[in-house]
Write a protein that holds these residues in place. Structure first.
Motif, PDB file in Angstrom:
ATOM      1  N   VAL A 128      -4.455   2.588  -1.289  1.00 58.40           N
ATOM      2  CA  VAL A 128      -3.195   2.334  -1.993  1.00 58.40           C
ATOM      3  C   VAL A 128      -3.284   2.804  -3.432  1.00 58.40           C
ATOM      4  O   VAL A 128      -4.364   3.001  -3.985  1.00 58.40           O
ATOM      5  CB  VAL A 128      -2.829   0.833  -1.959  1.00 58.40           C
ATOM      6  CG1 VAL A 128      -2.623   0.357  -0.529  1.00 58.40           C
ATOM      7  CG2 VAL A 128      -3.895  -0.011  -2.654  1.00 58.40           C
TER       8      VAL A 128
ATOM      9  N   THR B 251      -1.606   0.719  -8.980  1.00 58.41           N
ATOM     10  CA  THR B 251      -0.675  -0.358  -9.326  1.00 58.41           C
ATOM     11  C   THR B 251      -0.456  -1.298  -8.133  1.00 58.41           C
ATOM     12  O   THR B 251      -0.303  -2.506  -8.311  1.00 58.41           O
ATOM     13  CB  THR B 251       0.684   0.210  -9.778  1.00 58.41           C
ATOM     14  OG1 THR B 251       1.144   1.181  -8.827  1.00 58.41           O
ATOM     15  CG2 THR B 251       0.560   0.872 -11.136  1.00 58.41           C
ATOM     16  N   THR B 252      -0.451  -0.743  -6.921  1.00 58.72           N
ATOM     17  CA  THR B 252      -0.323  -1.573  -5.723  1.00 58.72           C
ATOM     18  C   THR B 252      -1.573  -2.423  -5.536  1.00 58.72           C
ATOM     19  O   THR B 252      -1.488  -3.600  -5.158  1.00 58.72           O
ATOM     20  CB  THR B 252      -0.106  -0.693  -4.474  1.00 58.72           C
ATOM     21  OG1 THR B 252       1.061   0.104  -4.661  1.00 58.72           O
ATOM     22  CG2 THR B 252       0.055  -1.544  -3.223  1.00 58.72           C
TER      23      THR B 252
ATOM     24  N   ASN C 226      -1.560  -5.574  -7.350  1.00 59.36           N
ATOM     25  CA  ASN C 226      -0.822  -6.630  -6.654  1.00 59.36           C
ATOM     26  C   ASN C 226      -1.722  -7.358  -5.655  1.00 59.36           C
ATOM     27  O   ASN C 226      -1.615  -8.570  -5.472  1.00 59.36           O
ATOM     28  CB  ASN C 226       0.385  -6.046  -5.916  1.00 59.36           C
ATOM     29  CG  ASN C 226       1.468  -5.583  -6.862  1.00 59.36           C
ATOM     30  OD1 ASN C 226       1.610  -6.121  -7.961  1.00 59.36           O
ATOM     31  ND2 ASN C 226       2.241  -4.584  -6.456  1.00 59.36           N
ATOM     32  N   TYR C 227      -2.620  -6.601  -5.015  1.00 56.63           N
ATOM     33  CA  TYR C 227      -3.571  -7.221  -4.096  1.00 56.63           C
ATOM     34  C   TYR C 227      -4.521  -8.155  -4.845  1.00 56.63           C
ATOM     35  O   TYR C 227      -4.878  -9.228  -4.340  1.00 56.63           O
ATOM     36  CB  TYR C 227      -4.379  -6.149  -3.358  1.00 56.63           C
ATOM     37  CG  TYR C 227      -3.689  -5.624  -2.118  1.00 56.63           C
ATOM     38  CD1 TYR C 227      -3.824  -6.278  -0.897  1.00 56.63           C
ATOM     39  CD2 TYR C 227      -2.888  -4.490  -2.168  1.00 56.63           C
ATOM     40  CE1 TYR C 227      -3.195  -5.809   0.249  1.00 56.63           C
ATOM     41  CE2 TYR C 227      -2.240  -4.009  -1.034  1.00 56.63           C
ATOM     42  CZ  TYR C 227      -2.398  -4.674   0.170  1.00 56.63           C
ATOM     43  OH  TYR C 227      -1.756  -4.224   1.297  1.00 56.63           O
TER      44      TYR C 227
ATOM     45  N   GLU D 133       6.321 -11.359  -0.068  1.00 60.04           N
ATOM     46  CA  GLU D 133       5.394 -10.300  -0.481  1.00 60.04           C
ATOM     47  C   GLU D 133       3.946 -10.757  -0.354  1.00 60.04           C
ATOM     48  O   GLU D 133       3.064  -9.979   0.035  1.00 60.04           O
ATOM     49  CB  GLU D 133       5.710  -9.881  -1.921  1.00 60.04           C
ATOM     50  CG  GLU D 133       7.040  -9.123  -2.039  1.00 60.04           C
ATOM     51  CD  GLU D 133       7.453  -8.869  -3.477  1.00 60.04           C
ATOM     52  OE1 GLU D 133       6.798  -9.423  -4.387  1.00 60.04           O
ATOM     53  OE2 GLU D 133       8.436  -8.131  -3.684  1.00 60.04           O
TER      54      GLU D 133
ATOM     55  N   LYS E 246       0.810  -9.428   2.731  1.00 58.76           N
ATOM     56  CA  LYS E 246      -0.579  -9.031   2.485  1.00 58.76           C
ATOM     57  C   LYS E 246      -1.539  -9.920   3.273  1.00 58.76           C
ATOM     58  O   LYS E 246      -2.552  -9.455   3.804  1.00 58.76           O
ATOM     59  CB  LYS E 246      -0.863  -9.075   0.987  1.00 58.76           C
ATOM     60  CG  LYS E 246      -0.099  -8.019   0.189  1.00 58.76           C
ATOM     61  CD  LYS E 246      -0.384  -8.121  -1.299  1.00 58.76           C
ATOM     62  CE  LYS E 246       0.316  -6.993  -2.059  1.00 58.76           C
ATOM     63  NZ  LYS E 246       1.778  -7.014  -1.917  1.00 58.76           N
TER      64      LYS E 246
ATOM     65  N   LYS F  50       5.411   6.653  -7.166  1.00 61.11           N
ATOM     66  CA  LYS F  50       5.385   5.605  -6.149  1.00 61.11           C
ATOM     67  C   LYS F  50       5.200   6.169  -4.751  1.00 61.11           C
ATOM     68  O   LYS F  50       4.389   5.678  -3.966  1.00 61.11           O
ATOM     69  CB  LYS F  50       6.675   4.785  -6.216  1.00 61.11           C
ATOM     70  CG  LYS F  50       6.679   3.563  -5.318  1.00 61.11           C
ATOM     71  CD  LYS F  50       7.915   2.722  -5.552  1.00 61.11           C
ATOM     72  CE  LYS F  50       7.889   1.472  -4.667  1.00 61.11           C
ATOM     73  NZ  LYS F  50       9.067   0.612  -4.885  1.00 61.11           N
TER      74      LYS F  50
END
Length: 348
Positions: free
Chosen positions: A76, A79-80, A83-84, A126, A130, A232
Protein backbone atom coordinates in the motif's frame (compact mmCIF):
# COMPACT_ATOMS: atom_id res chain seq x y z
CA UNK A 1 7.49 -23.79 15.93
CA UNK A 2 8.41 -20.23 16.86
CA UNK A 3 10.41 -19.38 19.96
CA UNK A 4 11.36 -15.88 21.13
CA UNK A 5 13.53 -15.70 24.25
CA UNK A 6 14.94 -12.62 25.98
CA UNK A 7 18.66 -12.85 26.63
CA UNK A 8 20.01 -9.84 28.46
CA UNK A 9 19.19 -6.79 26.35
CA UNK A 10 18.41 -8.79 23.18
CA UNK A 11 15.68 -11.12 21.94
CA UNK A 12 16.56 -14.38 20.24
CA UNK A 13 14.06 -15.61 17.65
CA UNK A 14 14.12 -19.24 16.58
CA UNK A 15 12.00 -21.10 14.03
CA UNK A 16 11.94 -24.77 13.13
CA UNK A 17 12.69 -25.91 9.59
CA UNK A 18 12.22 -29.27 7.93
CA UNK A 19 14.56 -29.67 4.99
CA UNK A 20 15.65 -32.77 3.09
CA UNK A 21 14.21 -35.06 5.78
CA UNK A 22 16.00 -33.29 8.64
CA UNK A 23 14.72 -30.95 11.35
CA UNK A 24 16.78 -27.79 11.62
CA UNK A 25 16.51 -24.50 13.49
CA UNK A 26 17.04 -20.94 12.23
CA UNK A 27 18.05 -18.41 14.89
CA UNK A 28 18.67 -14.66 14.96
CA UNK A 29 18.97 -12.01 17.70
CA UNK A 30 17.32 -8.57 17.79
CA UNK A 31 17.32 -5.52 20.02
CA UNK A 32 13.51 -5.52 20.37
CA UNK A 33 10.81 -8.16 20.70
CA UNK A 34 8.77 -6.64 17.85
CA UNK A 35 11.71 -6.97 15.44
CA UNK A 36 12.14 -10.59 16.48
CA UNK A 37 8.45 -11.33 15.94
CA UNK A 38 8.42 -9.74 12.48
CA UNK A 39 11.52 -11.66 11.41
CA UNK A 40 9.93 -14.90 12.62
CA UNK A 41 6.71 -14.11 10.76
CA UNK A 42 8.54 -13.31 7.54
CA UNK A 43 10.52 -16.53 7.62
CA UNK A 44 7.56 -18.69 8.61
CA UNK A 45 5.65 -17.34 5.62
CA UNK A 46 8.51 -18.36 3.36
CA UNK A 47 8.25 -21.93 4.60
CA UNK A 48 5.23 -22.28 2.34
CA UNK A 49 2.70 -24.11 4.52
CA UNK A 50 1.84 -21.14 6.73
CA UNK A 51 0.38 -23.40 9.45
CA UNK A 52 3.00 -23.15 12.16
CA UNK A 53 3.28 -19.37 12.45
CA UNK A 54 3.20 -17.93 15.94
CA UNK A 55 0.77 -20.65 17.09
CA UNK A 56 -2.79 -19.79 18.04
CA UNK A 57 -1.88 -18.42 21.48
CA UNK A 58 -0.47 -15.29 19.84
CA UNK A 59 -2.54 -12.24 20.74
CA UNK A 60 -4.59 -10.76 17.94
CA UNK A 61 -2.96 -7.37 18.59
CA UNK A 62 0.51 -8.86 18.02
CA UNK A 63 -0.65 -10.76 14.95
CA UNK A 64 -2.24 -7.64 13.46
CA UNK A 65 0.89 -5.56 13.97
CA UNK A 66 3.22 -8.21 12.56
CA UNK A 67 0.89 -8.89 9.61
CA UNK A 68 0.69 -5.16 8.93
CA UNK A 69 4.47 -4.71 8.72
CA UNK A 70 5.28 -7.91 6.86
CA UNK A 71 2.30 -8.21 4.49
CA UNK A 72 0.73 -4.78 4.03
CA UNK A 73 3.67 -2.38 4.24
CA UNK A 74 4.94 -3.06 0.72
CA UNK A 75 1.48 -3.40 -0.81
CA UNK A 76 0.00 0.00 0.00
CA UNK A 77 0.90 3.64 -0.36
CA UNK A 78 2.77 5.15 2.61
CA UNK A 79 -0.16 7.38 3.59
CA UNK A 80 -2.44 4.32 3.58
CA UNK A 81 0.08 2.43 5.72
CA UNK A 82 -0.09 5.25 8.27
CA UNK A 83 -3.80 4.46 8.57
CA UNK A 84 -2.88 0.85 9.32
CA UNK A 85 -0.53 2.02 12.06
CA UNK A 86 -3.34 4.04 13.64
CA UNK A 87 -5.66 1.03 13.36
CA UNK A 88 -3.02 -1.16 15.01
CA UNK A 89 -3.11 1.07 18.09
CA UNK A 90 -6.91 0.82 18.15
CA UNK A 91 -6.71 -2.98 17.84
CA UNK A 92 -4.23 -3.20 20.72
CA UNK A 93 -6.42 -0.99 22.91
CA UNK A 94 -9.59 -2.96 22.09
CA UNK A 95 -8.33 -6.55 22.11
CA UNK A 96 -5.42 -6.26 24.53
CA UNK A 97 -4.38 -9.85 25.47
CA UNK A 98 -7.12 -11.75 23.60
CA UNK A 99 -5.45 -14.60 21.70
CA UNK A 100 -6.18 -15.86 18.19
CA UNK A 101 -7.58 -19.12 19.53
CA UNK A 102 -10.22 -17.20 21.51
CA UNK A 103 -11.53 -15.15 18.60
CA UNK A 104 -14.95 -15.60 17.03
CA UNK A 105 -17.54 -13.32 15.46
CA UNK A 106 -19.20 -12.56 18.83
CA UNK A 107 -15.91 -11.44 20.42
CA UNK A 108 -15.08 -9.25 17.43
CA UNK A 109 -18.62 -7.83 17.26
CA UNK A 110 -18.57 -6.86 20.95
CA UNK A 111 -15.25 -5.08 20.56
CA UNK A 112 -16.40 -3.26 17.43
CA UNK A 113 -19.63 -2.23 19.15
CA UNK A 114 -17.56 -0.92 22.06
CA UNK A 115 -15.52 1.19 19.65
CA UNK A 116 -18.67 2.36 17.84
CA UNK A 117 -20.08 3.91 21.03
CA UNK A 118 -17.64 6.81 20.70
CA UNK A 119 -17.03 6.89 16.94
CA UNK A 120 -19.03 7.49 13.79
CA UNK A 121 -20.28 4.61 11.70
CA UNK A 122 -17.93 5.66 8.87
CA UNK A 123 -14.85 5.63 11.13
CA UNK A 124 -15.90 2.32 12.68
CA UNK A 125 -16.41 0.81 9.22
CA UNK A 126 -12.91 1.82 8.11
CA UNK A 127 -11.37 0.20 11.21
CA UNK A 128 -13.45 -2.96 10.79
CA UNK A 129 -12.44 -3.35 7.14
CA UNK A 130 -8.77 -3.56 8.15
CA UNK A 131 -9.56 -5.96 10.99
CA UNK A 132 -11.55 -8.19 8.63
CA UNK A 133 -8.68 -8.29 6.14
CA UNK A 134 -6.30 -9.40 8.90
CA UNK A 135 -8.79 -12.02 10.16
CA UNK A 136 -9.22 -13.52 6.70
CA UNK A 137 -5.45 -13.67 6.27
CA UNK A 138 -5.17 -15.44 9.63
CA UNK A 139 -7.84 -17.94 8.57
CA UNK A 140 -6.23 -18.76 5.22
CA UNK A 141 -2.91 -19.34 6.97
CA UNK A 142 -4.51 -21.76 9.42
CA UNK A 143 -4.39 -19.66 12.60
CA UNK A 144 -8.20 -19.46 12.86
CA UNK A 145 -10.50 -22.44 12.44
CA UNK A 146 -13.39 -20.46 10.91
CA UNK A 147 -13.73 -17.62 8.41
CA UNK A 148 -16.17 -15.58 10.51
CA UNK A 149 -15.12 -12.08 9.44
CA UNK A 150 -18.14 -11.66 7.16
CA UNK A 151 -20.52 -12.09 10.13
CA UNK A 152 -19.30 -8.94 11.89
CA UNK A 153 -21.36 -5.82 11.18
CA UNK A 154 -20.56 -2.13 11.35
CA UNK A 155 -22.56 -0.11 13.84
CA UNK A 156 -22.20 3.41 15.10
CA UNK A 157 -23.63 6.90 14.89
CA UNK A 158 -24.58 8.33 11.52
CA UNK A 159 -23.01 11.77 11.82
CA UNK A 160 -23.89 14.63 9.47
CA UNK A 161 -21.62 14.64 6.43
CA UNK A 162 -18.77 17.13 6.83
CA UNK A 163 -17.81 17.11 3.16
CA UNK A 164 -21.15 18.31 1.89
CA UNK A 165 -21.43 20.19 -1.38
CA UNK A 166 -22.28 23.88 -1.32
CA UNK A 167 -25.47 25.12 -2.94
CA UNK A 168 -25.09 26.78 -6.34
CA UNK A 169 -25.76 30.17 -4.73
CA UNK A 170 -23.07 29.66 -2.06
CA UNK A 171 -20.71 28.20 -4.66
CA UNK A 172 -21.03 31.39 -6.74
CA UNK A 173 -20.68 33.61 -3.66
CA UNK A 174 -17.47 31.87 -2.55
CA UNK A 175 -16.02 31.79 -6.05
CA UNK A 176 -16.70 35.50 -6.59
CA UNK A 177 -15.07 36.43 -3.29
CA UNK A 178 -11.86 34.39 -3.71
CA UNK A 179 -11.55 35.57 -7.32
CA UNK A 180 -11.84 39.23 -6.26
CA UNK A 181 -9.34 38.66 -3.42
CA UNK A 182 -6.97 36.32 -5.21
CA UNK A 183 -3.96 38.36 -4.08
CA UNK A 184 -4.06 36.19 -0.95
CA UNK A 185 -2.47 32.81 -1.61
CA UNK A 186 -5.06 30.89 0.41
CA UNK A 187 -7.93 32.44 -1.54
CA UNK A 188 -6.27 31.38 -4.79
CA UNK A 189 -5.93 27.85 -3.41
CA UNK A 190 -9.68 27.80 -2.69
CA UNK A 191 -10.40 29.15 -6.19
CA UNK A 192 -8.34 26.40 -7.84
CA UNK A 193 -10.10 23.79 -5.66
CA UNK A 194 -13.49 25.05 -6.84
CA UNK A 195 -12.34 25.24 -10.48
CA UNK A 196 -10.73 21.82 -10.69
CA UNK A 197 -12.13 19.50 -8.02
CA UNK A 198 -8.54 18.50 -7.18
CA UNK A 199 -7.81 16.90 -3.82
CA UNK A 200 -6.09 19.07 -1.21
CA UNK A 201 -2.83 17.10 -1.46
CA UNK A 202 -2.90 17.43 -5.26
CA UNK A 203 -3.38 21.20 -5.00
CA UNK A 204 -0.43 21.50 -2.62
CA UNK A 205 1.64 19.39 -5.03
CA UNK A 206 1.34 21.80 -7.99
CA UNK A 207 4.66 22.99 -9.40
CA UNK A 208 5.35 25.62 -12.05
CA UNK A 209 6.16 22.98 -14.65
CA UNK A 210 2.72 21.42 -14.11
CA UNK A 211 0.96 24.40 -15.67
CA UNK A 212 0.07 24.35 -19.34
CA UNK A 213 -2.17 26.53 -21.50
CA UNK A 214 -4.82 26.20 -20.09
CA UNK A 215 -4.63 23.48 -17.51
CA UNK A 216 -2.83 21.70 -14.68
CA UNK A 217 -0.96 18.38 -14.86
CA UNK A 218 -1.82 16.42 -11.71
CA UNK A 219 1.34 14.45 -10.98
CA UNK A 220 1.83 14.35 -7.19
CA UNK A 221 0.09 14.75 -3.85
CA UNK A 222 1.45 16.23 -0.62
CA UNK A 223 0.54 14.57 2.69
CA UNK A 224 0.84 15.78 6.30
CA UNK A 225 1.80 12.27 7.46
CA UNK A 226 4.31 11.13 4.84
CA UNK A 227 7.04 12.27 2.47
CA UNK A 228 5.52 10.03 -0.21
CA UNK A 229 4.19 12.27 -3.01
CA UNK A 230 2.70 9.57 -5.22
CA UNK A 231 -0.92 9.95 -6.27
CA UNK A 232 -3.83 8.06 -4.68
CA UNK A 233 -4.49 5.81 -7.71
CA UNK A 234 -3.19 5.45 -11.27
CA UNK A 235 -6.30 7.29 -12.49
CA UNK A 236 -5.37 10.27 -10.32
CA UNK A 237 -2.67 11.11 -12.86
CA UNK A 238 -4.54 13.42 -15.22
CA UNK A 239 -4.63 16.82 -16.90
CA UNK A 240 -7.33 19.20 -15.64
CA UNK A 241 -8.38 22.15 -17.79
CA UNK A 242 -8.85 25.59 -16.24
CA UNK A 243 -9.98 28.93 -17.66
CA UNK A 244 -7.52 31.62 -18.72
CA UNK A 245 -8.23 33.84 -15.72
CA UNK A 246 -7.26 31.16 -13.22
CA UNK A 247 -4.30 30.10 -15.36
CA UNK A 248 -2.95 33.67 -15.39
CA UNK A 249 -3.31 33.98 -11.61
CA UNK A 250 -1.43 30.73 -11.05
CA UNK A 251 1.29 31.80 -13.46
CA UNK A 252 1.88 34.93 -11.38
CA UNK A 253 2.75 32.88 -8.30
CA UNK A 254 6.42 32.56 -7.44
CA UNK A 255 7.43 29.01 -6.61
CA UNK A 256 8.62 28.34 -3.07
CA UNK A 257 12.16 27.13 -2.37
CA UNK A 258 10.89 23.53 -2.56
CA UNK A 259 9.43 24.14 -6.02
CA UNK A 260 5.76 24.10 -5.05
CA UNK A 261 3.39 26.99 -5.77
CA UNK A 262 1.45 26.73 -2.50
CA UNK A 263 2.73 26.68 1.06
CA UNK A 264 1.43 23.63 3.01
CA UNK A 265 1.10 26.04 5.95
CA UNK A 266 0.97 23.29 8.55
CA UNK A 267 -1.93 21.65 6.68
CA UNK A 268 -4.39 24.03 8.36
CA UNK A 269 -6.41 24.63 5.19
CA UNK A 270 -9.69 23.27 6.58
CA UNK A 271 -9.50 25.53 9.64
CA UNK A 272 -8.83 28.54 7.41
CA UNK A 273 -11.64 27.55 5.08
CA UNK A 274 -14.02 27.31 8.03
CA UNK A 275 -13.21 30.90 9.04
CA UNK A 276 -13.65 32.13 5.47
CA UNK A 277 -17.03 30.44 5.08
CA UNK A 278 -18.21 31.83 8.41
CA UNK A 279 -17.18 35.31 7.31
CA UNK A 280 -19.22 34.92 4.10
CA UNK A 281 -22.17 33.35 5.96
CA UNK A 282 -21.84 30.11 3.97
CA UNK A 283 -22.59 26.69 5.45
CA UNK A 284 -19.48 24.95 6.73
CA UNK A 285 -17.73 22.33 4.61
CA UNK A 286 -14.21 20.97 4.20
CA UNK A 287 -11.64 21.14 1.42
CA UNK A 288 -12.91 17.78 0.26
CA UNK A 289 -16.33 19.38 0.27
CA UNK A 290 -15.06 21.84 -2.35
CA UNK A 291 -14.17 18.84 -4.50
CA UNK A 292 -17.69 17.53 -3.94
CA UNK A 293 -19.07 20.96 -4.84
CA UNK A 294 -17.14 21.01 -8.12
CA UNK A 295 -18.46 17.57 -9.09
CA UNK A 296 -22.03 18.37 -8.06
CA UNK A 297 -22.02 21.64 -9.97
CA UNK A 298 -20.85 19.95 -13.16
CA UNK A 299 -23.47 17.27 -12.69
CA UNK A 300 -26.18 19.90 -12.18
CA UNK A 301 -25.20 21.44 -15.52
CA UNK A 302 -25.73 18.13 -17.35
CA UNK A 303 -22.00 17.48 -17.87
CA UNK A 304 -21.41 13.85 -18.88
CA UNK A 305 -20.64 11.65 -15.88
CA UNK A 306 -17.73 9.94 -17.69
CA UNK A 307 -16.06 13.35 -18.10
CA UNK A 308 -16.69 14.28 -14.44
CA UNK A 309 -15.23 10.96 -13.30
CA UNK A 310 -12.11 11.42 -15.41
CA UNK A 311 -11.71 15.04 -14.28
CA UNK A 312 -11.83 13.97 -10.63
CA UNK A 313 -9.36 11.15 -11.22
CA UNK A 314 -11.68 8.40 -10.03
CA UNK A 315 -10.83 4.78 -10.64
CA UNK A 316 -14.23 4.22 -12.28
CA UNK A 317 -17.60 5.88 -12.88
CA UNK A 318 -19.21 3.89 -10.06
CA UNK A 319 -17.05 5.76 -7.54
CA UNK A 320 -18.31 9.05 -8.95
CA UNK A 321 -21.92 7.92 -8.72
CA UNK A 322 -21.59 6.53 -5.20
CA UNK A 323 -19.76 9.31 -3.43
CA UNK A 324 -19.70 12.60 -5.29
CA UNK A 325 -22.66 13.31 -7.50
CA UNK A 326 -25.11 14.61 -4.95
CA UNK A 327 -27.76 16.93 -6.28
CA UNK A 328 -27.29 20.55 -5.32
CA UNK A 329 -30.42 21.89 -3.56
CA UNK A 330 -31.51 24.04 -6.50
CA UNK A 331 -31.12 21.12 -8.91
CA UNK A 332 -33.08 18.82 -6.61
CA UNK A 333 -35.95 21.29 -6.43
CA UNK A 334 -36.03 21.49 -10.22
CA UNK A 335 -35.96 17.72 -10.51
CA UNK A 336 -38.82 17.48 -7.99
CA UNK A 337 -40.86 19.91 -10.07
CA UNK A 338 -40.10 18.06 -13.30
CA UNK A 339 -41.05 14.73 -11.75
CA UNK A 340 -44.37 16.09 -10.45
CA UNK A 341 -45.15 17.67 -13.80
CA UNK A 342 -44.58 14.31 -15.50
CA UNK A 343 -46.84 12.55 -13.02
CA UNK A 344 -49.51 15.23 -13.35
CA UNK A 345 -49.45 14.87 -17.12
CA UNK A 346 -50.63 11.27 -16.77
CA UNK A 347 -54.04 12.42 -15.53
CA UNK A 348 -54.60 15.09 -18.17
Amino acid sequence: MVSIVKRGSTYRAQISLYKHGEHKKLTKSFTSKKEAQRWALENELEKGNGKQLAERNTTFADFFENWMYVIKKNDVKETTFQNYIRTSKIVRNLFQDIQLKDLNDIVIQRKIDEYAKTHSKKTTHEVLLKIKTALRDAYFRGYLTNDFAGLVKTRGKELPKRNKALSIMDFKKLRTYVLEHSDREFNLLVLVALETGMRRGELLGIRKEDLFEYGIKVRRSISPTSTDTSLKTKNSKRDVSINKEVYDLLNQLVAKDNGYLFDPDGFQQSAKLSKLLKKLDIDRTTFHGLRDTHASFLFSQEIDIAYVSQRLGHINIQTTQNYYLQLMPEKKHQQDADALNLLNSLSS
